[in-house]
Design an enzyme around this catalytic site. Structure first.
Site, PDB file in Angstrom:
ATOM      1  N   LYS A 105      -0.646 -18.003  -5.161  1.00 47.10           N
ATOM      2  CA  LYS A 105       0.255 -17.017  -5.758  1.00 47.10           C
ATOM      3  C   LYS A 105       1.263 -16.554  -4.709  1.00 47.10           C
ATOM      4  O   LYS A 105       0.893 -15.965  -3.700  1.00 47.10           O
ATOM      5  CB  LYS A 105      -0.527 -15.797  -6.258  1.00 47.10           C
ATOM      6  CG  LYS A 105       0.342 -14.883  -7.110  1.00 47.10           C
ATOM      7  CD  LYS A 105      -0.312 -13.570  -7.415  1.00 47.10           C
ATOM      8  CE  LYS A 105       0.045 -12.495  -6.420  1.00 47.10           C
ATOM      9  NZ  LYS A 105       1.488 -12.204  -6.328  1.00 47.10           N
ATOM     10  N   GLY A 143      -0.011 -10.422   4.178  1.00 43.80           N
ATOM     11  CA  GLY A 143       0.616  -9.297   3.492  1.00 43.80           C
ATOM     12  C   GLY A 143       0.305  -8.002   4.210  1.00 43.80           C
ATOM     13  O   GLY A 143      -0.007  -8.003   5.407  1.00 43.80           O
ATOM     14  N   THR A 203      -3.498  -3.922   1.596  1.00 47.68           N
ATOM     15  CA  THR A 203      -3.900  -4.973   0.648  1.00 47.68           C
ATOM     16  C   THR A 203      -5.008  -5.827   1.259  1.00 47.68           C
ATOM     17  O   THR A 203      -5.974  -6.201   0.574  1.00 47.68           O
ATOM     18  CB  THR A 203      -2.695  -5.868   0.276  1.00 47.68           C
ATOM     19  OG1 THR A 203      -1.578  -5.038  -0.016  1.00 47.68           O
ATOM     20  CG2 THR A 203      -2.997  -6.748  -0.902  1.00 47.68           C
ATOM     21  N   GLU A 253      -3.820 -12.275   7.527  1.00 46.35           N
ATOM     22  CA  GLU A 253      -2.709 -12.024   8.461  1.00 46.35           C
ATOM     23  C   GLU A 253      -1.987 -10.796   7.950  1.00 46.35           C
ATOM     24  O   GLU A 253      -1.310 -10.857   6.928  1.00 46.35           O
ATOM     25  CB  GLU A 253      -1.755 -13.224   8.498  1.00 46.35           C
ATOM     26  CG  GLU A 253      -2.379 -14.522   8.925  1.00 46.35           C
ATOM     27  CD  GLU A 253      -2.990 -14.466  10.305  1.00 46.35           C
ATOM     28  OE1 GLU A 253      -2.570 -13.619  11.115  1.00 46.35           O
ATOM     29  OE2 GLU A 253      -3.907 -15.259  10.560  1.00 46.35           O
ATOM     30  N   CYS A 298       6.661 -10.006  10.480  1.00 47.52           N
ATOM     31  CA  CYS A 298       5.516  -9.307  11.058  1.00 47.52           C
ATOM     32  C   CYS A 298       5.532  -9.405  12.587  1.00 47.52           C
ATOM     33  O   CYS A 298       4.839  -8.653  13.264  1.00 47.52           O
ATOM     34  CB  CYS A 298       4.206  -9.835  10.485  1.00 47.52           C
ATOM     35  SG  CYS A 298       4.074 -11.614  10.586  1.00 47.52           S
ATOM     36  N   GLU A 319       3.845   0.780  10.459  1.00 48.88           N
ATOM     37  CA  GLU A 319       4.702  -0.395  10.277  1.00 48.88           C
ATOM     38  C   GLU A 319       5.832  -0.054   9.299  1.00 48.88           C
ATOM     39  O   GLU A 319       5.584   0.262   8.141  1.00 48.88           O
ATOM     40  CB  GLU A 319       3.880  -1.571   9.729  1.00 48.88           C
ATOM     41  CG  GLU A 319       4.700  -2.836   9.670  1.00 48.88           C
ATOM     42  CD  GLU A 319       3.957  -4.034   9.086  1.00 48.88           C
ATOM     43  OE1 GLU A 319       3.261  -3.876   8.073  1.00 48.88           O
ATOM     44  OE2 GLU A 319       4.089  -5.133   9.650  1.00 48.88           O
TER      45      GLU A 319
HETATM   46  O1  TXE Z   1       2.732  -6.300   0.387  1.00 46.30           O
HETATM   47  P1  TXE Z   1       1.420  -6.751  -0.366  1.00 46.30           P
HETATM   48  P2  TXE Z   1       3.832  -5.269  -0.085  1.00 46.30           P
HETATM   49  C1  TXE Z   1       3.636  -5.078   5.062  1.00 46.30           C
HETATM   50  C2  TXE Z   1       4.911  -4.275   5.222  1.00 46.30           C
HETATM   51  C3  TXE Z   1       5.194  -3.847   3.838  1.00 46.30           C
HETATM   52  C4  TXE Z   1       3.796  -3.576   3.336  1.00 46.30           C
HETATM   53  C5  TXE Z   1       3.632  -3.598   1.861  1.00 46.30           C
HETATM   54  O2  TXE Z   1       4.669  -3.153   6.018  1.00 46.30           O
HETATM   55  O3  TXE Z   1       6.003  -2.704   3.773  1.00 46.30           O
HETATM   56  O4  TXE Z   1       3.023  -4.590   3.901  1.00 46.30           O
HETATM   57  O5  TXE Z   1       4.283  -4.712   1.324  1.00 46.30           O
HETATM   58  C6  TXE Z   1      -0.401  -9.735  -3.215  1.00 46.30           C
HETATM   59  N1  TXE Z   1      -5.252  -8.853  -4.634  1.00 46.30           N
HETATM   60  N2  TXE Z   1       3.856  -6.504   4.942  1.00 46.30           N
HETATM   61  O6  TXE Z   1       3.274  -4.159  -0.875  1.00 46.30           O
HETATM   62  O7  TXE Z   1       1.193  -5.900  -1.570  1.00 46.30           O
HETATM   63  C7  TXE Z   1       1.038  -9.524  -3.617  1.00 46.30           C
HETATM   64  O8  TXE Z   1       1.233  -9.824  -4.981  1.00 46.30           O
HETATM   65  C8  TXE Z   1      -4.642 -10.008  -4.306  1.00 46.30           C
HETATM   66  C9  TXE Z   1       3.565  -7.278   6.105  1.00 46.30           C
HETATM   67  O9  TXE Z   1       4.920  -6.028  -0.708  1.00 46.30           O
HETATM   68  O10 TXE Z   1       0.368  -6.846   0.649  1.00 46.30           O
HETATM   69  C10 TXE Z   1       1.744 -10.465  -2.657  1.00 46.30           C
HETATM   70  O11 TXE Z   1       1.644 -11.802  -3.140  1.00 46.30           O
HETATM   71  N3  TXE Z   1      -3.353 -10.079  -3.955  1.00 46.30           N
HETATM   72  C11 TXE Z   1       3.500  -8.709   5.805  1.00 46.30           C
HETATM   73  C12 TXE Z   1       0.917 -10.321  -1.387  1.00 46.30           C
HETATM   74  O12 TXE Z   1      -0.330  -9.791  -1.799  1.00 46.30           O
HETATM   75  C13 TXE Z   1      -2.648  -8.941  -3.915  1.00 46.30           C
HETATM   76  C14 TXE Z   1       4.414  -9.259   4.806  1.00 46.30           C
HETATM   77  C15 TXE Z   1       1.517  -9.407  -0.335  1.00 46.30           C
HETATM   78  O13 TXE Z   1       1.850  -8.187  -0.915  1.00 46.30           O
HETATM   79  C16 TXE Z   1      -3.239  -7.697  -4.228  1.00 46.30           C
HETATM   80  C17 TXE Z   1       4.608  -8.375   3.685  1.00 46.30           C
HETATM   81  C18 TXE Z   1      -4.608  -7.688  -4.620  1.00 46.30           C
HETATM   82  N4  TXE Z   1      -5.253  -6.574  -4.946  1.00 46.30           N
HETATM   83  C19 TXE Z   1       4.357  -7.038   3.812  1.00 46.30           C
HETATM   84  N5  TXE Z   1      -2.297  -6.738  -4.092  1.00 46.30           N
HETATM   85  C20 TXE Z   1       3.252  -9.640   6.948  1.00 46.30           C
HETATM   86  N6  TXE Z   1       2.071  -9.562   7.547  1.00 46.30           N
HETATM   87  O14 TXE Z   1       4.075 -10.468   7.276  1.00 46.30           O
HETATM   88  C21 TXE Z   1      -1.152  -7.351  -3.698  1.00 46.30           C
HETATM   89  N7  TXE Z   1      -1.358  -8.682  -3.601  1.00 46.30           N
END
Ligand code: TXE
Length: 485
Positions: free
Chosen positions: A178, A231, A235, A253, A287, A388
């Protein structure tokens, strides 16, 4: 198919199909703030179908020769490269990043991920241990896990999506993946490339939808044996709570708040060029960006003047324009989150030296543009340095001694990467040992050799991706012990 495609579809068993519920989510173009397409709001039913397709494909795929798997992965890499410009434009429209960046970095790297793991799997050997005196020999089989889940974020959409999928497929697994619902387009386009490369139906299934529904359905599905996730840290915590009681393998990660440590003995001009990039590349939404800049006191004032001048010269503009150094942030909620940190700066005794405001790009007034922002902080213990922000915002502050610099670098919940600018060998070695991060760059930033372990310590996650680490994650080692006489 064009980048103007209105609706994208799930890719299940080699076919493109609508979500069973008939529900859709709006997809926004961040450069103008308008909806430009619809994506499936998939439910457990769609995930179940993807798992069934994977289960059917697994016995054949896991027994396909390494040569054959490698050949298909290399063809996928060729397919991505053949559509470089098309994919780069699609990525830019979906994410807001400059087309030039997607053309130079994101899409070539997605191709490299497939090419690298296409080659790596042919070299993935297992160890044998002879127990002399016991007449036994042990060897290790490395079996694919079965069906695995790959969940990726919006900042480097195809780049990070393929970073997970390529090793999973190379190792003989079938995948239910996904992409982020915020940037689903290039993952959708990948399906067609996989079909053209001859990837058998069901080996890779791409299901679109929201995290807490579609993503959650993947994480909690009992037949999915491992989750590779990139992500946010919150999460990641939630995913770990769901997956741990099911004893799934987990690679997480997560976020970062990376220190960029600048010493007076560094190559100043190289440091300055790279620091502008490590602060604001991809609108600071990587990140690995060095968001906390610590500068040795003796060069602090000079650095402050030079850095701010360089940052003020950066151009924020429409992602399709060649001169744009920064495009749009990925979404309205994200823009608002980043702005809220900037607005809060004055409560924290911090001073905005440059930027801090939204940018209105003529013709794209509703786009999510923000000035690259430099904030001078008085302490590492403020919110700006501890949380962050994940946008075009960096903080700067001086330090006097190595000990002080190291203590501040480590005094944060995250531990993904650190950058060190110095020509002192002893300091380089001491910091490399003492920094609590998974990656240390010395006199460079974001130089990626795909053979190296990639990942973080502390709240930046668990496990490592990259090279054989990724292939180990996506396989189950099985020890076989044979006694002979
Ligand atoms: O990320 P999410 P968000 C950080 C950055 C950002 C914050 C939130 O600080 O402001 O995270 O971003 C999926 N079960 N990073 O809310 O939600 C979601 O659909 C399974 C750092 O946009 O973590 C997407 O595909 N999956 C980072 C993915 O998780 C779930 C990059 C990431 O989204 C889920 C992005 C669940 N319960 C944001 N909930 C990096 N490390 O590079 C969400 N998702």
């Amino acid at each position: 198919m064009t980048t103007k495609t209105k609706s994208i579809q799930n890719f299940i068993n080699g076919n493109f199909q609508n979500p069973k519920s008939g529900e859709w989510i709006d997809n926004y173009d961040p450069s103008c703030g308008e909806v430009y397409g619809k994506i499936p709001n998939s439910s457990t039913v769609d995930v179940e179908e993807a798992v069934m397709a994977s289960a059917k494909a697994f016995p054949v795929w896991s027994n396909t020769t390494v040569d054959e798997r490698s050949k298909i992965l290399l063809k996928i890499a060729d397919g991505i490269e053949a559509k470089l410009q098309f994919l780069a434009e699609a990525e830019s429209k979906d994410n807001g990043k400059p087309v030039s960046l997607a053309t130079a970095v994101d899409i070539p790297r997605a191709a490299s991920n497939f090419r690298f793991f296409g080659h790596a799997i042919t070299q993935f050997a297992s160890e044998a241990h002879e127990s002399v005196g016991h007449q036994t020999v042990n060897f290790t089989l490395k079996k694919p896990l079965g069906i695995v889940g790959c969940i990726s974020p919006w900042n480097l959409p195809l780049y990070l999506f393929t970073w997970k999928i390529a090793p999973a497929l190379a190792a003989g697994n079938c995948v239910v993946a996904k992409p982020s619902e915020v940037t689903p387009m290039t993952a959708f386009l990948l399906g067609e490339i996989c079909n053209e490369a001859g990837l058998p139906p069901g080996v890779l299934n791409i299901v679109h939808g929201l995290g807490h529904t579609t993503g959650q359905a993947i994480v909690q599905h009992p037949q999915i044996k491992a989750i590779s996730f990139t992500g946010g840290t919150a999460t990641g915590e939630h995913i770990a709570r769901t997956a741990a009681p099911m004893f799934k393998k987990l690679s997480l990660e997560l976020g970062g708040k990376n220190p960029n440590l600048i010493f007076a003995d560094c190559d100043y001009e190289k440091m300055l060029d790279t620091t502008v990039r490590s602060s604001f590349a991809n609108q600071g939404q990587i990140c690995l960006c060095g968001s906390r800049i610590f500068v040795e006191a003796s060069i602090y004032e000079k650095f402050k003047t030079d850095f701010v001048a360089r940052v003020k010269a950066l151009k924020v503009g429409h992602p399709s324009e060649k001169e744009s150094n920064l495009g749009a942030l990925v979404s309205k909620p994200h823009l608002e989150k980043v702005l809220s940190y900037i607005e809060d700066a004055h409560h924290q005794n911090a001073k905005i030296l440059s930027g801090g405001n939204r940018v209105i790009v003529p013709g794209y007034e509703k786009g999510y543009y923000l000035e690259p922002s430099v904030i001078e902080v008085k302490t590492n213990q403020c919110k700006l340095n501890q949380e962050e922000i994940f946008g075009p915002v960096v903080t700067i502050m001086p330090f006097k001694t190595d000990e002080e610099a190291l203590a501040m670098a480590n005094d944060v919940r995250y531990g993904l990467s650190a950058t060190l600018w110095t020509n002192n060998l002893n300091r380089t070695m001491r910091f490399s040992n003492e920094l609590q991060t998974g990656i240390v760059w010395v006199n460079t930033w974001m130089m990626r050799d795909l053979r190296t372990p990639f990942g973080g310590m502390k709240d930046s996650g668990v496990g490592r991706e990259g090279g054989f680490e990724a292939l180990r994650f996506f396989t189950e080692p099985k020890n076989v012990c044979i006694q002979y006489s």
